[in-house]
Motif scaffolding. Sequence first.
Motif, PDB file in Angstrom:
ATOM      1  N   TYR A 222       0.822  -1.389   0.109  1.00  0.00           N
ATOM      2  CA  TYR A 222      -0.067   0.047  -0.163  1.00  0.00           C
ATOM      3  C   TYR A 222       0.956   1.365   0.126  1.00  0.00           C
ATOM      4  N   CYS A 223       1.809   1.449   1.019  1.00  0.00           N
ATOM      5  CA  CYS A 223       2.359   2.748   1.125  1.00  0.00           C
ATOM      6  C   CYS A 223       3.981   2.488   0.324  1.00  0.00           C
ATOM      7  N   ARG A 224       4.257   1.334  -0.061  1.00  0.00           N
ATOM      8  CA  ARG A 224       5.555   1.177  -0.800  1.00  0.00           C
ATOM      9  C   ARG A 224       6.817   1.303  -0.070  1.00  0.00           C
ATOM     10  N   MET A 225       6.598   1.423   1.227  1.00  0.00           N
ATOM     11  CA  MET A 225       7.903   1.537   2.144  1.00  0.00           C
ATOM     12  C   MET A 225       8.329   0.086   2.494  1.00  0.00           C
ATOM     13  N   GLU A 226       9.666  -0.062   2.821  1.00  0.00           N
ATOM     14  CA  GLU A 226      10.001  -1.397   3.070  1.00  0.00           C
ATOM     15  C   GLU A 226       9.727  -1.650   4.506  1.00  0.00           C
ATOM     16  N   ILE A 227       9.285  -2.968   4.760  1.00  0.00           N
ATOM     17  CA  ILE A 227       8.699  -3.408   5.943  1.00  0.00           C
ATOM     18  C   ILE A 227      10.094  -3.824   6.987  1.00  0.00           C
ATOM     19  N   PHE A 246       1.768  -5.970   3.843  1.00  0.00           N
ATOM     20  CA  PHE A 246       1.558  -4.459   4.368  1.00  0.00           C
ATOM     21  C   PHE A 246       2.371  -4.406   5.608  1.00  0.00           C
ATOM     22  N   ASP A 247       2.580  -3.336   5.907  1.00  0.00           N
ATOM     23  CA  ASP A 247       3.353  -3.026   7.108  1.00  0.00           C
ATOM     24  C   ASP A 247       3.012  -2.886   8.601  1.00  0.00           C
ATOM     25  N   SER A 248       1.413  -2.503   8.242  1.00  0.00           N
ATOM     26  CA  SER A 248       0.697  -2.044   9.393  1.00  0.00           C
ATOM     27  C   SER A 248      -0.854  -2.480   9.253  1.00  0.00           C
ATOM     28  N   VAL A 249      -1.571  -2.429  10.191  1.00  0.00           N
ATOM     29  CA  VAL A 249      -2.919  -2.645  10.228  1.00  0.00           C
ATOM     30  C   VAL A 249      -3.582  -1.329   9.297  1.00  0.00           C
ATOM     31  N   GLU A 250      -3.155  -0.228   9.684  1.00  0.00           N
ATOM     32  CA  GLU A 250      -3.599   0.929   8.695  1.00  0.00           C
ATOM     33  C   GLU A 250      -3.545   0.738   7.343  1.00  0.00           C
ATOM     34  N   CYS A 251      -2.277   0.366   6.915  1.00  0.00           N
ATOM     35  CA  CYS A 251      -2.157  -0.153   5.302  1.00  0.00           C
ATOM     36  C   CYS A 251      -2.971  -1.239   4.914  1.00  0.00           C
ATOM     37  N   LEU A 252      -3.292  -1.937   5.502  1.00  0.00           N
ATOM     38  CA  LEU A 252      -4.239  -3.100   5.265  1.00  0.00           C
ATOM     39  C   LEU A 252      -5.473  -2.747   5.116  1.00  0.00           C
ATOM     40  N   ALA A 253      -6.063  -1.862   6.132  1.00  0.00           N
ATOM     41  CA  ALA A 253      -7.163  -1.195   6.064  1.00  0.00           C
ATOM     42  C   ALA A 253      -7.463  -0.274   4.881  1.00  0.00           C
ATOM     43  N   GLY A 254      -6.334   0.379   4.597  1.00  0.00           N
ATOM     44  CA  GLY A 254      -6.423   1.513   3.439  1.00  0.00           C
ATOM     45  C   GLY A 254      -6.504   0.845   2.150  1.00  0.00           C
ATOM     46  N   VAL A 332      -6.855   5.627  10.114  1.00  0.00           N
ATOM     47  CA  VAL A 332      -6.040   5.203   9.281  1.00  0.00           C
ATOM     48  C   VAL A 332      -5.720   6.613   8.569  1.00  0.00           C
ATOM     49  N   ALA A 333      -5.838   7.617   9.164  1.00  0.00           N
ATOM     50  CA  ALA A 333      -5.446   8.837   8.493  1.00  0.00           C
ATOM     51  C   ALA A 333      -3.865   8.763   7.958  1.00  0.00           C
ATOM     52  N   HIS A 334      -3.085   8.373   9.083  1.00  0.00           N
ATOM     53  CA  HIS A 334      -1.831   8.411   8.873  1.00  0.00           C
ATOM     54  C   HIS A 334      -1.480   7.462   7.616  1.00  0.00           C
ATOM     55  N   GLY A 335      -1.982   6.311   7.453  1.00  0.00           N
ATOM     56  CA  GLY A 335      -1.620   5.387   6.394  1.00  0.00           C
ATOM     57  C   GLY A 335      -1.932   6.136   5.040  1.00  0.00           C
ATOM     58  N   ALA A 336      -3.290   7.032   5.141  1.00  0.00           N
ATOM     59  CA  ALA A 336      -3.889   7.246   3.853  1.00  0.00           C
ATOM     60  C   ALA A 336      -2.832   8.547   3.395  1.00  0.00           C
ATOM     61  N   VAL A 338       0.294   8.784   3.892  1.00  0.00           N
ATOM     62  CA  VAL A 338       1.455   8.221   3.491  1.00  0.00           C
ATOM     63  C   VAL A 338       1.392   7.744   2.030  1.00  0.00           C
ATOM     64  N   ALA A 339       0.105   7.026   1.703  1.00  0.00           N
ATOM     65  CA  ALA A 339      -0.278   6.304   0.601  1.00  0.00           C
ATOM     66  C   ALA A 339      -0.412   7.361  -0.447  1.00  0.00           C
ATOM     67  N   ALA A 340      -0.880   8.645  -0.222  1.00  0.00           N
ATOM     68  CA  ALA A 340      -1.159   9.660  -1.029  1.00  0.00           C
ATOM     69  C   ALA A 340      -0.108   9.809  -1.917  1.00  0.00           C
ATOM     70  N   GLY A 341       0.999  10.000  -1.420  1.00  0.00           N
ATOM     71  CA  GLY A 341       2.283  10.170  -2.119  1.00  0.00           C
ATOM     72  C   GLY A 341       2.950   8.942  -2.714  1.00  0.00           C
ATOM     73  N   ALA A 342       2.423   7.939  -2.346  1.00  0.00           N
ATOM     74  CA  ALA A 342       3.225   6.618  -2.899  1.00  0.00           C
ATOM     75  C   ALA A 342       2.616   5.624  -3.432  1.00  0.00           C
ATOM     76  N   HIS A 343       1.135   5.776  -3.344  1.00  0.00           N
ATOM     77  CA  HIS A 343       0.275   4.548  -4.081  1.00  0.00           C
ATOM     78  C   HIS A 343       0.140   4.962  -5.330  1.00  0.00           C
TER      79      HIS A 343
END
Length: 343
Positions: A222-227, A246-254, A332-336, A338-343
Amino acid sequence: MTSRARWFVLAAVALLATAYVLPLWRVDLIAPQYPEGLGMYIRVDGVEGLKPNDLNSINNLNHYIGMKAIVPEAIPELRWMPWILAGLMAGGLAVAALGRRAPLLVWSSAFGLLMVAGLYDYWRWGYDYGHDLDHENAILKIPGMTYQPPLIGSKKLLNFHATSWPSGAGVAWAIAAGLVGFAVLDSRRRGAAALVAAATLSVGCAAPGPRAIVAGQDACHYCRMEISDARFGTQVILGTGKTYVFDSVECLAGFLRTSPGSAIASTWVTDPSTGDWVPADEAGYLLDSSLRSAMGRVVAFATPADAAAAVSRFGGSPVSWQAVLTDSAGIVAHGATVAAGAH
């Protein structure tokens, strides 16, 4: 540990406590001259006759054939056992309170060792009792004859039929041992099931399961970051068997919120306290605790009860999977972001 495993441990502790009121073992002696029988109960802190004069009668018979008298006050184990039992019960309560598998394994091992040691000590006491005879003062002397009572079962000793069986607390302890075994198996059930499923998936069979995440090599889909920490990893398995990690619950939910058309077979989260994979919709979640991944605010536990119990240890607030999934509280605001710039 699952909630069920905790209840198994608590039930085992309650069964152990029966030894304070019920006898552990019962020994019976039947002979023609004693048609009503003689016998004794072995308790956690003493030995007593089945009837008021049975122990005296047994000691008189022992003197006749050179055996030692049974004097409960002279048996040191009867002074130690109540305290050892109290320590074992306290350990069981601590295991249930902690709810972690490692303490359960340590405690169950100690329980098993104490059971084996107790049986060995009883056998050793019976061996010494039946073999170390006072031949000089014995009235009846039969060369080569010994009088060791059976550990479990029955045995012929001269014209006596001796039997030895667990009594009330002994049976309760056997049941407690079974419950502890079930608790150990149940606490491993999810992890074992996940491993079996992963192995099955690896050879191309139909039943999909989660795979191990390799920290430093796998990247969050989701966020493309290394786990960086696999303890907080999550994953989705598609109907085709393809896996996204995914690296977190938030990224899974996102991912789930932004990919409604995906043919998803199952979703998994990791309980960082055990490392076990847990179906996401069966897990419990803790928001803003001190136990958190580098990428999120939400941590998963095996069950909602486990998450609620973890508040006293890690702080935070329990939240439901539905709340995480729908982002009803901006979780999941944080994950969203992060994803906005990487997904």
